[in-house]
Design a protein around this motif. Structure first.
Motif, PDB file in Angstrom:
ATOM      1  N   ALA A 162     154.673  -2.818  17.069  1.00 38.67           N
ATOM      2  CA  ALA A 162     155.111  -4.217  17.142  1.00 38.67           C
ATOM      3  C   ALA A 162     153.900  -5.132  17.266  1.00 38.67           C
ATOM      4  N   PHE A 163     152.918  -4.725  18.055  1.00 40.52           N
ATOM      5  CA  PHE A 163     151.724  -5.551  18.203  1.00 40.52           C
ATOM      6  C   PHE A 163     150.980  -5.666  16.864  1.00 40.52           C
ATOM      7  N   LEU A 164     150.719  -4.544  16.241  1.00 39.48           N
ATOM      8  CA  LEU A 164     149.937  -4.559  14.999  1.00 39.48           C
ATOM      9  C   LEU A 164     150.612  -5.365  13.892  1.00 39.48           C
ATOM     10  N   LEU A 165     151.889  -5.131  13.675  1.00 37.94           N
ATOM     11  CA  LEU A 165     152.595  -5.812  12.579  1.00 37.94           C
ATOM     12  C   LEU A 165     152.846  -7.287  12.886  1.00 37.94           C
ATOM     13  N   ASN A 166     153.211  -7.587  14.127  1.00 38.28           N
ATOM     14  CA  ASN A 166     153.478  -8.981  14.475  1.00 38.28           C
ATOM     15  C   ASN A 166     152.208  -9.811  14.551  1.00 38.28           C
ATOM     16  N   PHE A 167     151.091  -9.210  14.946  1.00 35.02           N
ATOM     17  CA  PHE A 167     149.839  -9.966  14.965  1.00 35.02           C
ATOM     18  C   PHE A 167     149.494 -10.427  13.546  1.00 35.02           C
ATOM     19  N   PHE A 168     149.624  -9.525  12.592  1.00 37.39           N
ATOM     20  CA  PHE A 168     149.373  -9.889  11.197  1.00 37.39           C
ATOM     21  C   PHE A 168     150.297 -11.043  10.786  1.00 37.39           C
ATOM     22  N   TRP A 169     151.585 -10.956  11.139  1.00 36.62           N
ATOM     23  CA  TRP A 169     152.551 -12.017  10.797  1.00 36.62           C
ATOM     24  C   TRP A 169     152.155 -13.335  11.467  1.00 36.62           C
ATOM     25  N   GLU A 170     151.807 -13.285  12.740  1.00 39.05           N
ATOM     26  CA  GLU A 170     151.443 -14.508  13.470  1.00 39.05           C
ATOM     27  C   GLU A 170     150.245 -15.205  12.821  1.00 39.05           C
ATOM     28  N   VAL A 171     149.246 -14.434  12.430  1.00 42.79           N
ATOM     29  CA  VAL A 171     148.063 -15.021  11.784  1.00 42.79           C
ATOM     30  C   VAL A 171     148.466 -15.700  10.476  1.00 42.79           C
ATOM     31  N   GLN A 172     149.319 -15.051   9.714  1.00 37.93           N
ATOM     32  CA  GLN A 172     149.721 -15.599   8.414  1.00 37.93           C
ATOM     33  C   GLN A 172     150.575 -16.858   8.544  1.00 37.93           C
ATOM     34  N   GLN A 173     151.378 -16.953   9.592  1.00 32.33           N
ATOM     35  CA  GLN A 173     152.270 -18.112   9.700  1.00 32.33           C
ATOM     36  C   GLN A 173     151.655 -19.278  10.475  1.00 32.33           C
ATOM     37  N   MET A 174     150.442 -19.131  10.972  1.00 34.73           N
ATOM     38  CA  MET A 174     149.812 -20.214  11.755  1.00 34.73           C
ATOM     39  C   MET A 174     149.744 -21.539  11.014  1.00 34.73           C
ATOM     40  N   ARG A 175     149.522 -21.484   9.727  1.00 30.48           N
ATOM     41  CA  ARG A 175     149.364 -22.737   8.969  1.00 30.48           C
ATOM     42  C   ARG A 175     150.661 -23.526   8.874  1.00 30.48           C
ATOM     43  N   PHE A 176     151.782 -22.925   9.297  1.00 30.49           N
ATOM     44  CA  PHE A 176     153.068 -23.606   9.264  1.00 30.49           C
ATOM     45  C   PHE A 176     153.410 -24.281  10.598  1.00 30.49           C
ATOM     46  N   PHE A 177     152.437 -24.284  11.506  1.00 32.02           N
ATOM     47  CA  PHE A 177     152.579 -24.952  12.796  1.00 32.02           C
ATOM     48  C   PHE A 177     151.546 -26.066  12.897  1.00 32.02           C
ATOM     49  N   LEU A 178     151.879 -27.119  13.639  1.00 28.12           N
ATOM     50  CA  LEU A 178     150.921 -28.195  13.876  1.00 28.12           C
ATOM     51  C   LEU A 178     149.936 -27.728  14.938  1.00 28.12           C
ATOM     52  N   LEU A 179     148.678 -27.700  14.556  1.00 28.86           N
ATOM     53  CA  LEU A 179     147.617 -27.266  15.469  1.00 28.86           C
ATOM     54  C   LEU A 179     146.527 -28.326  15.500  1.00 28.86           C
ATOM     55  N   PRO A 180     145.860 -28.468  16.634  1.00 26.54           N
ATOM     56  CA  PRO A 180     144.735 -29.408  16.671  1.00 26.54           C
ATOM     57  C   PRO A 180     143.673 -28.984  15.652  1.00 26.54           C
ATOM     58  N   SER A 181     143.106 -29.945  14.963  1.00 33.56           N
ATOM     59  CA  SER A 181     142.117 -29.635  13.917  1.00 33.56           C
ATOM     60  C   SER A 181     140.830 -29.061  14.485  1.00 33.56           C
ATOM     61  N   ASP A 182     140.555 -29.303  15.755  1.00 35.37           N
ATOM     62  CA  ASP A 182     139.308 -28.808  16.347  1.00 35.37           C
ATOM     63  C   ASP A 182     139.477 -27.458  17.058  1.00 35.37           C
ATOM     64  N   LEU A 183     140.575 -26.758  16.783  1.00 38.64           N
ATOM     65  CA  LEU A 183     140.814 -25.445  17.386  1.00 38.64           C
ATOM     66  C   LEU A 183     139.779 -24.449  16.873  1.00 38.64           C
ATOM     67  N   GLN A 216     154.895 -27.388  17.679  1.00 37.28           N
ATOM     68  CA  GLN A 216     155.673 -28.113  16.674  1.00 37.28           C
ATOM     69  C   GLN A 216     155.449 -27.451  15.328  1.00 37.28           C
ATOM     70  N   TYR A 217     156.455 -27.565  14.493  1.00 37.17           N
ATOM     71  CA  TYR A 217     156.328 -27.054  13.129  1.00 37.17           C
ATOM     72  C   TYR A 217     155.629 -28.090  12.263  1.00 37.17           C
ATOM     73  N   ALA A 218     154.838 -27.600  11.315  1.00 39.46           N
ATOM     74  CA  ALA A 218     154.259 -28.486  10.305  1.00 39.46           C
ATOM     75  C   ALA A 218     155.358 -28.829   9.298  1.00 39.46           C
ATOM     76  N   ASP A 219     155.103 -29.833   8.496  1.00 43.99           N
ATOM     77  CA  ASP A 219     156.076 -30.224   7.468  1.00 43.99           C
ATOM     78  C   ASP A 219     156.327 -29.101   6.465  1.00 43.99           C
ATOM     79  N   THR A 220     155.400 -28.174   6.365  1.00 39.13           N
ATOM     80  CA  THR A 220     155.534 -27.073   5.400  1.00 39.13           C
ATOM     81  C   THR A 220     156.455 -25.949   5.900  1.00 39.13           C
ATOM     82  N   MET A 221     156.838 -25.981   7.197  1.00 42.22           N
ATOM     83  CA  MET A 221     157.705 -24.937   7.743  1.00 42.22           C
ATOM     84  C   MET A 221     159.141 -25.158   7.276  1.00 42.22           C
ATOM     85  N   PRO A 222     159.699 -24.220   6.520  1.00 44.96           N
ATOM     86  CA  PRO A 222     161.116 -24.337   6.170  1.00 44.96           C
ATOM     87  C   PRO A 222     161.966 -24.138   7.435  1.00 44.96           C
TER      88      PRO A 222
END
Length: 157
Positions: free
Chosen positions: A28-49, A120-126
């Protein structure tokens, strides 16, 4: 085992490594970590992270995912009355495993993006209609758990 004697450390470690929970947690850790990294761009994150902060965020989310996977595993184990259900999963058990993950995720996402305002979700998150939760976190708990079970089962056999 004779009453009052302890297993040697090597056997204790071997039993732990071959426990169904350990295997669920690792895969669960290995597979979900990969998923979390891939979906990060669909969340609003500070640009200076920083890169380290991004990895930390993904790791924390993944630890939560592992907790959800273990909760789902133990729910099925309670219904099946066996922690070994993983060795012979069937459609009903897999359905419950996935359903528990989906329900927990949908509820947590609604609280995290609503009342708790954790992210928060980015506008790109369905968004999933009627549920109001992000489609990617929802799909994560439809697609990843069967893979977790498949890998864990193969490792246990």
């Amino acid at each position: 085992m004779v009453f009052g004697t302890k297993l040697p450390r090597r056997h204790q470690l071997n039993r732990f490594i071959h426990s169904p929970e350990w295997n669920i947690a690792i895969f669960a850790f290995l597979l979900n970590f990969f998923w979390e990294v891939q979906q990060m761009r669909f969340f609003l994150l500070p640009s200076d992270l920083s890169c380290q902060e991004r990895v930390t965020n993904c790791t924390l989310a993944t630890v939560g995912d592992v907790g959800i996977a273990l909760l789902a595993f133990w729910t099925v184990a309670a219904i099946a009355q066996s922690r070994q259900w993983l060795r012979r999963p069937n459609v009903q058990r897999m359905g419950i495993f996935v359903l528990v993950g989906v329900v927990v995720t949908v509820v947590f996402e609604l609280f995290a993006t609503g009342i708790l305002n954790l992210w928060q979700y980015a506008d790109t998150m369905p968004i999933v209609p009627l549920l109001g939760t992000g489609a990617l976190p929802f799909l994560q708990w439809v697609l990843v758990p069967p893979l977790v079970v498949w890998f864990a089962r193969r490792h246990l056999v």
